[in-house]
Design a protein around this motif. Structure first.
Motif, short mmCIF file in Angstrom:
data_model
loop_
_atom_site.label_atom_id
_atom_site.label_comp_id
_atom_site.label_asym_id
_atom_site.label_seq_id
_atom_site.Cartn_x
_atom_site.Cartn_y
_atom_site.Cartn_z
N GLY A 91 0.78 -1.22 0.00
CA GLY A 91 0.00 0.00 0.00
C GLY A 91 0.82 1.27 0.00
O GLY A 91 0.26 2.37 0.11
N GLY A 92 2.15 1.17 -0.13
CA GLY A 92 3.01 2.35 -0.09
C GLY A 92 3.67 2.62 -1.42
O GLY A 92 3.47 1.92 -2.41
N GLN A 93 4.47 3.68 -1.45
CA GLN A 93 5.20 4.06 -2.64
C GLN A 93 6.50 3.26 -2.76
O GLN A 93 7.13 2.93 -1.75
CB GLN A 93 5.52 5.57 -2.61
CG GLN A 93 4.30 6.47 -2.60
CD GLN A 93 3.54 6.39 -3.92
OE1 GLN A 93 4.13 6.34 -4.99
NE2 GLN A 93 2.21 6.39 -3.83
N THR A 94 6.90 2.97 -3.99
CA THR A 94 8.15 2.26 -4.21
C THR A 94 9.32 3.15 -3.83
O THR A 94 9.37 4.33 -4.18
CB THR A 94 8.28 1.84 -5.69
OG1 THR A 94 7.20 0.97 -6.02
CG2 THR A 94 9.60 1.12 -5.93
N MET A 95 10.25 2.59 -3.09
CA MET A 95 11.44 3.32 -2.63
C MET A 95 12.66 2.74 -3.34
O MET A 95 12.79 1.52 -3.48
CB MET A 95 11.60 3.17 -1.11
CG MET A 95 10.36 3.53 -0.32
SD MET A 95 10.45 2.90 1.40
CE MET A 95 11.74 3.95 2.06
N SER A 96 13.57 3.61 -3.79
CA SER A 96 14.80 3.14 -4.41
C SER A 96 15.97 3.39 -3.47
O SER A 96 16.06 4.45 -2.83
CB SER A 96 15.03 3.84 -5.75
OG SER A 96 15.26 5.23 -5.56
N PHE A 97 16.87 2.42 -3.40
CA PHE A 97 18.04 2.49 -2.55
C PHE A 97 19.27 2.30 -3.43
O PHE A 97 19.46 1.24 -4.03
CB PHE A 97 18.00 1.43 -1.46
CG PHE A 97 16.89 1.62 -0.46
CD1 PHE A 97 17.12 2.24 0.76
CD2 PHE A 97 15.59 1.20 -0.76
CE1 PHE A 97 16.10 2.43 1.67
CE2 PHE A 97 14.56 1.38 0.15
CZ PHE A 97 14.81 2.01 1.37
N GLY A 98 20.08 3.36 -3.51
CA GLY A 98 21.28 3.31 -4.33
C GLY A 98 22.53 3.11 -3.49
O GLY A 98 22.45 2.87 -2.28
N PRO A 99 23.69 3.20 -4.11
CA PRO A 99 24.95 2.98 -3.39
C PRO A 99 25.07 3.87 -2.15
O PRO A 99 24.87 5.10 -2.22
CB PRO A 99 26.01 3.34 -4.43
CG PRO A 99 25.35 3.05 -5.75
CD PRO A 99 23.92 3.45 -5.55
N GLY A 100 25.35 3.24 -1.01
CA GLY A 100 25.50 3.97 0.25
C GLY A 100 24.23 4.09 1.05
O GLY A 100 24.27 4.48 2.22
N ASP A 101 23.09 3.74 0.45
CA ASP A 101 21.82 3.83 1.18
C ASP A 101 21.63 2.63 2.10
O ASP A 101 22.16 1.55 1.87
CB ASP A 101 20.64 3.90 0.21
CG ASP A 101 20.54 5.25 -0.48
OD1 ASP A 101 21.09 6.23 0.07
OD2 ASP A 101 19.93 5.32 -1.57
N VAL A 102 20.85 2.85 3.16
CA VAL A 102 20.61 1.84 4.19
C VAL A 102 19.11 1.63 4.34
O VAL A 102 18.34 2.59 4.31
CB VAL A 102 21.21 2.26 5.54
CG1 VAL A 102 21.02 1.17 6.60
CG2 VAL A 102 22.69 2.62 5.40
N ALA A 103 18.70 0.39 4.50
CA ALA A 103 17.31 0.07 4.78
C ALA A 103 17.24 -0.90 5.94
O ALA A 103 18.03 -1.85 6.01
CB ALA A 103 16.63 -0.55 3.55
#
Length: 319
Positions: A91-103
């Motif tokens: 039900g949410g928006q797609t999130m993109s995680f690139g180099p250096g990003d943390v999830a």
């Protein structure tokens, strides 16, 4: 298309796509290959204390958690090293995680994740029990994206990456120490008070407070304010939370300092070291240390050390 048997490797073991999917299923993840040209994938993992550190190299794959997998699952700290990771909460928006990003990903909450181009990630799988023992949050109702503009978040991210780089190189004992330190630092990645403390119980706050006091017991600058800052709480909120359990930060700290000093004096009775022991245990004034020590043990630190030395000498003579 004919699939090569050695198309993928899992901890150095060659395997085909079906086996790869089965291995992912065994850790609670439903995987699928989204293209016949996905290329080889590699998964390398190592135990790091209570956690597992994983280096993952994949392309054109998608995954979703297998809910009710049989246990409560681990919390995943994912760091993208190269490529792009796409995550879409229900039900949410797609999130993109690139180099250096943390999830920070909670596999008990449904989400879909995918990669297209070749993507390399390091993932720290932390058991919920390790977070519970530290009084840290262990359930997240949504994907948590720490702000990499924060120097503290970057420091923790780089520490996780350093741990990942040492997998297969450093000893098991060193990896275990690194892993436990990473778990201690998870609260930095979720330092938004509205997220970090939602639902945190008083017992968990008391436990975490005691752990922090033990960690900083030798620091003479230890204070209620510092403990509150570590917990991302206001001083007044921390004081209220501890009041019901009868715990006072500084009374507990002074008690631990005296007990640590007593242990040191029992082990090292050289009179010239007594003042150094007091300073190492967080006391900045020797007269004050001597006074509170006598109030606790009925004798001065020097008398206490001498009495234990005499006992050891008599024991040695008898043997």
């Amino acid at each position: 298309m004919i699939q090569r048997a050695d198309e993928n490797t899992w901890n150095g073991v060659p395997m085909g796509r079906d086996e790869w999917i089965d291995m992912m299923s065994s850790i609670g993840l439903q995987y699928q290959f989204d293209s016949p040209h996905a290329g080889a994938s590699t998964h390398d993992s190592a135990r790091a204390g209570s956690s597992v550190i994983v280096n993952l190299d994949i392309a054109w794959q998608s995954t979703a958690p297998i809910l009710h997998h049989g246990d409560d699952g681990d919390l995943f700290v994912q760091v993208v090293r190269s490529g792009t990771r796409w995550i879409k909460p229900r039900g949410g928006q797609t999130m993109s995680f690139g180099p250096g990003d943390v999830a920070l990903v909670d596999p008990t909450v449904w989400h879909g994740a995918s990669v297209r181009e070749r993507t390399c990630m390091s993932i720290l799988r932390i058991p919920r029990s390790a977070l519970q023992e530290r009084g840290l949050p262990n359930h997240f109702p949504m994907i948590c994206r720490p702000d990499t503009a924060s120097p503290d978040v970057c420091a923790v991210r780089d520490f996780v990456l350093h741990l990942a780089s040492q997998a297969g190189k450093a000893s098991e004992a060193t990896l275990a120490r690194f892993g436990e330190q990473c778990v201690d630092l998870v609260d930095v990645l979720v330092n938004d008070p509205g997220v970090t403390h939602a639902g945190r119980s008083t017992p968990s706050i008391v436990l975490r407070t005691k752990q922090l006091i033990s960690r900083y017991i030798g620091d003479p600058d230890l204070s209620v304010e510092r403990i509150a800052a570590e917990l991302n709480m206001s001083t007044s909120s921390l004081t209220r939370a501890l009041h019901g359990s009868g715990l006072s930060v500084m009374r507990h700290a002074w008690s631990l300092r005296i007990e640590r000093a007593a242990r040191r004096l029992r082990a090292d009775t050289s009179h010239g070291n007594i003042q150094a022991i007091a300073y190492q245990c967080g006391f900045t004034n020797y007269a004050h240390f001597s006074r509170v020590f006598k109030a606790r043990y009925g004798m001065t630190p020097r008398e206490y050390a001498a009495s234990h030395k005499a006992v050891r000498n008599r024991t040695a003579e008898q043997t």
